[in-house]
Design a protein around this motif. Sequence first.
Motif, PDB file in Angstrom:
ATOM      1  N   GLY A 105     -41.790  35.018  29.699  1.00 13.30           N
ATOM      2  CA  GLY A 105     -41.638  34.149  28.544  1.00 13.30           C
ATOM      3  C   GLY A 105     -42.445  32.870  28.690  1.00 13.30           C
ATOM      4  N   MET A 106     -42.529  32.120  27.604  1.00  8.95           N
ATOM      5  CA  MET A 106     -43.307  30.881  27.624  1.00  8.95           C
ATOM      6  C   MET A 106     -42.592  29.833  28.467  1.00  8.95           C
ATOM      7  SD  MET A 106     -46.239  29.953  26.263  1.00  8.95           S
ATOM      8  CE  MET A 106     -46.468  30.789  24.684  1.00  8.95           C
ATOM      9  N   PRO A 107     -43.278  29.195  29.422  1.00 12.27           N
ATOM     10  CA  PRO A 107     -42.647  28.141  30.230  1.00 12.27           C
ATOM     11  C   PRO A 107     -42.166  26.989  29.360  1.00 12.27           C
ATOM     12  CG  PRO A 107     -44.721  28.859  31.220  1.00 12.27           C
ATOM     13  CD  PRO A 107     -44.654  29.487  29.857  1.00 12.27           C
ATOM     14  N   ALA A 108     -41.080  26.358  29.785  1.00 12.48           N
ATOM     15  CA  ALA A 108     -40.487  25.271  29.003  1.00 12.48           C
ATOM     16  C   ALA A 108     -41.464  24.123  28.751  1.00 12.48           C
ATOM     17  CB  ALA A 108     -39.227  24.765  29.703  1.00 12.48           C
ATOM     18  N   PRO A 109     -42.252  23.673  29.743  1.00  9.13           N
ATOM     19  CA  PRO A 109     -43.198  22.580  29.458  1.00  9.13           C
ATOM     20  C   PRO A 109     -44.192  22.923  28.348  1.00  9.13           C
ATOM     21  CG  PRO A 109     -42.955  22.869  31.826  1.00  9.13           C
ATOM     22  CD  PRO A 109     -42.260  24.023  31.179  1.00  9.13           C
ATOM     23  N   VAL A 110     -44.657  24.157  28.330  1.00 14.06           N
ATOM     24  CA  VAL A 110     -45.590  24.572  27.280  1.00 14.06           C
ATOM     25  C   VAL A 110     -44.896  24.557  25.925  1.00 14.06           C
ATOM     26  CG1 VAL A 110     -47.049  26.455  26.440  1.00 14.06           C
ATOM     27  CG2 VAL A 110     -46.939  25.962  28.886  1.00 14.06           C
ATOM     28  N   THR A 111     -43.651  25.018  25.890  1.00  8.93           N
ATOM     29  CA  THR A 111     -42.886  25.026  24.641  1.00  8.93           C
ATOM     30  C   THR A 111     -42.694  23.614  24.106  1.00  8.93           C
ATOM     31  OG1 THR A 111     -41.718  27.050  25.295  1.00  8.93           O
ATOM     32  CG2 THR A 111     -40.708  25.690  23.587  1.00  8.93           C
ATOM     33  N   TYR A 112     -42.285  22.687  24.975  1.00  6.32           N
ATOM     34  CA  TYR A 112     -42.053  21.309  24.538  1.00  6.32           C
ATOM     35  C   TYR A 112     -43.346  20.666  24.031  1.00  6.32           C
ATOM     36  CZ  TYR A 112     -37.701  21.936  27.156  1.00  6.32           C
ATOM     37  OH  TYR A 112     -36.503  22.403  27.621  1.00  6.32           O
ATOM     38  N   LYS A 113     -44.428  20.862  24.759  1.00  9.67           N
ATOM     39  CA  LYS A 113     -45.704  20.271  24.350  1.00  9.67           C
ATOM     40  C   LYS A 113     -46.166  20.828  23.007  1.00  9.67           C
ATOM     41  CE  LYS A 113     -47.388  19.528  29.082  1.00  9.67           C
ATOM     42  NZ  LYS A 113     -48.401  19.950  30.103  1.00  9.67           N
ATOM     43  N   SER A 114     -46.049  22.130  22.831  1.00  8.85           N
ATOM     44  CA  SER A 114     -46.543  22.755  21.604  1.00  8.85           C
ATOM     45  C   SER A 114     -45.722  22.330  20.392  1.00  8.85           C
ATOM     46  CB  SER A 114     -46.531  24.277  21.753  1.00  8.85           C
ATOM     47  OG  SER A 114     -45.219  24.758  21.976  1.00  8.85           O
ATOM     48  N   ILE A 115     -44.404  22.308  20.534  1.00 10.44           N
ATOM     49  CA  ILE A 115     -43.557  21.904  19.407  1.00 10.44           C
ATOM     50  C   ILE A 115     -43.791  20.438  19.062  1.00 10.44           C
ATOM     51  CG2 ILE A 115     -41.174  21.557  18.668  1.00 10.44           C
ATOM     52  CD1 ILE A 115     -40.391  24.028  20.230  1.00 10.44           C
ATOM     53  N   THR A 116     -43.908  19.602  20.086  1.00 12.63           N
ATOM     54  CA  THR A 116     -44.158  18.177  19.843  1.00 12.63           C
ATOM     55  C   THR A 116     -45.488  17.961  19.142  1.00 12.63           C
ATOM     56  OG1 THR A 116     -42.875  17.592  21.813  1.00 12.63           O
ATOM     57  CG2 THR A 116     -44.372  15.921  20.929  1.00 12.63           C
ATOM     58  N   PHE A 117     -46.524  18.634  19.628  1.00  6.74           N
ATOM     59  CA  PHE A 117     -47.848  18.475  19.027  1.00  6.74           C
ATOM     60  C   PHE A 117     -47.854  18.960  17.581  1.00  6.74           C
ATOM     61  CE2 PHE A 117     -52.038  20.206  17.987  1.00  6.74           C
ATOM     62  CZ  PHE A 117     -52.834  19.092  18.192  1.00  6.74           C
ATOM     63  N   ALA A 118     -47.272  20.132  17.338  1.00  7.98           N
ATOM     64  CA  ALA A 118     -47.251  20.669  15.978  1.00  7.98           C
ATOM     65  C   ALA A 118     -46.444  19.773  15.045  1.00  7.98           C
ATOM     66  CB  ALA A 118     -46.675  22.087  15.987  1.00  7.98           C
ATOM     67  N   PHE A 119     -45.345  19.216  15.544  1.00  5.43           N
ATOM     68  CA  PHE A 119     -44.530  18.325  14.714  1.00  5.43           C
ATOM     69  C   PHE A 119     -45.294  17.048  14.368  1.00  5.43           C
ATOM     70  CE2 PHE A 119     -41.495  14.786  14.402  1.00  5.43           C
ATOM     71  CZ  PHE A 119     -40.733  15.225  13.321  1.00  5.43           C
ATOM     72  N   LEU A 120     -45.991  16.484  15.351  1.00  4.15           N
ATOM     73  CA  LEU A 120     -46.756  15.264  15.091  1.00  4.15           C
ATOM     74  C   LEU A 120     -47.873  15.514  14.086  1.00  4.15           C
ATOM     75  CD1 LEU A 120     -47.024  13.778  18.707  1.00  4.15           C
ATOM     76  CD2 LEU A 120     -45.556  12.992  16.837  1.00  4.15           C
ATOM     77  N   VAL A 121     -48.552  16.641  14.219  1.00  2.00           N
ATOM     78  CA  VAL A 121     -49.631  16.958  13.279  1.00  2.00           C
ATOM     79  C   VAL A 121     -49.081  17.176  11.878  1.00  2.00           C
ATOM     80  CG1 VAL A 121     -51.381  18.678  12.686  1.00  2.00           C
ATOM     81  CG2 VAL A 121     -51.151  17.905  15.044  1.00  2.00           C
ATOM     82  N   SER A 122     -47.960  17.872  11.776  1.00  2.37           N
ATOM     83  CA  SER A 122     -47.401  18.178  10.455  1.00  2.37           C
ATOM     84  C   SER A 122     -46.842  16.950   9.755  1.00  2.37           C
ATOM     85  CB  SER A 122     -46.303  19.236  10.585  1.00  2.37           C
ATOM     86  OG  SER A 122     -45.240  18.763  11.394  1.00  2.37           O
ATOM     87  N   THR A 123     -46.554  15.891  10.505  1.00  2.00           N
ATOM     88  CA  THR A 123     -46.010  14.672   9.896  1.00  2.00           C
ATOM     89  C   THR A 123     -47.075  13.607   9.663  1.00  2.00           C
ATOM     90  OG1 THR A 123     -45.404  13.873  12.114  1.00  2.00           O
ATOM     91  CG2 THR A 123     -43.704  15.031  10.842  1.00  2.00           C
ATOM     92  N   VAL A 124     -48.332  13.930   9.934  1.00  2.00           N
ATOM     93  CA  VAL A 124     -49.407  12.965   9.701  1.00  2.00           C
ATOM     94  C   VAL A 124     -49.532  12.689   8.210  1.00  2.00           C
ATOM     95  CG1 VAL A 124     -51.898  12.610   9.819  1.00  2.00           C
ATOM     96  CG2 VAL A 124     -50.680  13.569  11.775  1.00  2.00           C
ATOM     97  N   ASP A 125     -49.628  11.423   7.860  1.00  2.30           N
ATOM     98  CA  ASP A 125     -49.759  11.026   6.458  1.00  2.30           C
ATOM     99  C   ASP A 125     -51.237  10.829   6.141  1.00  2.30           C
ATOM    100  OD1 ASP A 125     -49.435  10.163   3.912  1.00  2.30           O
ATOM    101  OD2 ASP A 125     -48.499   8.239   4.414  1.00  2.30           O
ATOM    102  N   ILE A 126     -51.758  11.619   5.209  1.00  2.32           N
ATOM    103  CA  ILE A 126     -53.176  11.510   4.855  1.00  2.32           C
ATOM    104  C   ILE A 126     -53.348  10.972   3.439  1.00  2.32           C
ATOM    105  CG2 ILE A 126     -53.875  13.359   6.398  1.00  2.32           C
ATOM    106  CD1 ILE A 126     -53.946  15.226   4.016  1.00  2.32           C
ATOM    107  N   SER A 127     -52.306  10.379   2.895  1.00  8.21           N
ATOM    108  CA  SER A 127     -52.402   9.824   1.541  1.00  8.21           C
ATOM    109  C   SER A 127     -53.296   8.600   1.551  1.00  8.21           C
ATOM    110  CB  SER A 127     -51.013   9.456   1.027  1.00  8.21           C
ATOM    111  OG  SER A 127     -50.405   8.496   1.873  1.00  8.21           O
ATOM    112  N   THR A 128     -53.981   8.373   0.440  1.00  6.99           N
ATOM    113  CA  THR A 128     -54.894   7.230   0.332  1.00  6.99           C
ATOM    114  C   THR A 128     -54.252   6.089  -0.441  1.00  6.99           C
ATOM    115  OG1 THR A 128     -55.852   8.195  -1.675  1.00  6.99           O
ATOM    116  CG2 THR A 128     -56.912   8.704   0.425  1.00  6.99           C
TER     117      THR A 128
END
Length: 377
Positions: A354-377
């Motif tokens: 299975g996926m190691p826990a550190p990889v899981t935490y990093k991936s979820i954190t990165f994806a969450f940060l990217v998905s919450t980026v505000d690109i409104s002008t």
Amino acid sequence: MKLEFPGLDANGGPCYIGTGCFHQRDALCGKKYDETCKVDWKRLNRREVEENATVLEETCKVLASCSFEQNTQWGNEMGLKYGCPAEDIITGLSIPCRGWKSIYLNPEREISFLGIAPTSLLTMLVQHKRWAEGHFQIFLSRYCSLLYGHNRIPLKLQLAYCAGNLWAANSLPTLYYVVVPCFCLLKDIPLFPKVSSLWVLPFAYVAIAHRAYSLGEFLWCGGTFQAWCNDQRMWLFKRTTSYFFALCDTILKLLGYSNPTFVITAKVADEDVSRRYEQELMEFGDSSPMFVVLASLAMLNLFSGFGAINKLVFNADHSEVSDRFGLQILLCFLLVALNWPVYNAVFFRKDNGGMPAPVTYKSITFAFLVSTVDIST
């Protein structure tokens, strides 16, 4: 191999891929082809060796040493070309450029060559990274088929070599289609024409025709639909990790910031890994940067999929959402389906694969940060 090599054969001759090949001695030793190179194989097979065993033994000792090639053209004009992770490709290109002809021969007989392939996902990705890195280095060197093969081999064969040499560069458009449409879907930004518009037809035609043709080829070669789906999945994994890392390492090397080493592919797995391989389970039990990238992209696609479901279920005007984001939603769901083994390794599997826990935490954190980026002008 059932398609690529006959295709290369029709374009001027298949390339040398390091195995499953017979070379004529003169071709491998750097000699240019001429009429004197023709061999009477029947007469040659009847030749008797008159040297005694002692002389042959001494000759073999010289060849088996690591010094016989010093102060010679071996590795430069003779034998395999040195200095590149894909030395077989350069060697295979230089041989037809000297006038020799390669042919693809696949007789219906018992297997003549046997090899061992990687049994874990990371090993396979590392192997393809080395191949892609070597190919891209060739493309950027004087051995680029468009330069080295100019006026030496047919143009169609030069272009055929470029298909492999540009593996690393092809990671960029793949990453674009994996990241940008899903990210824009989360931000309510349509990228493709509306489904009700006639302008959607070219996009739909390219996507459907290409996949249908690929599936038809796969089935014609004796594969199954499930195997084809797995092949598409591996195509996605390789392009977003192996080829992208190969591109970055090659660029850093050219800029003088990196000095990549030759990575040996480990093809011997322990008992647990072998058992999971027999069960057709992908092996993710390693905290590799490749798995961080792979899991992060999969998480971003998953978040985008949830966003698409939210739009379709809770939006009052369902038809408008489907019309504006139809192609993006379809692409997002396809990526989620291809990434299913990653989700299984992250959320459900409890074994060592299975996926190691550190990889899981990093991936979820990165994806969450990217998905919450505000690109409104």
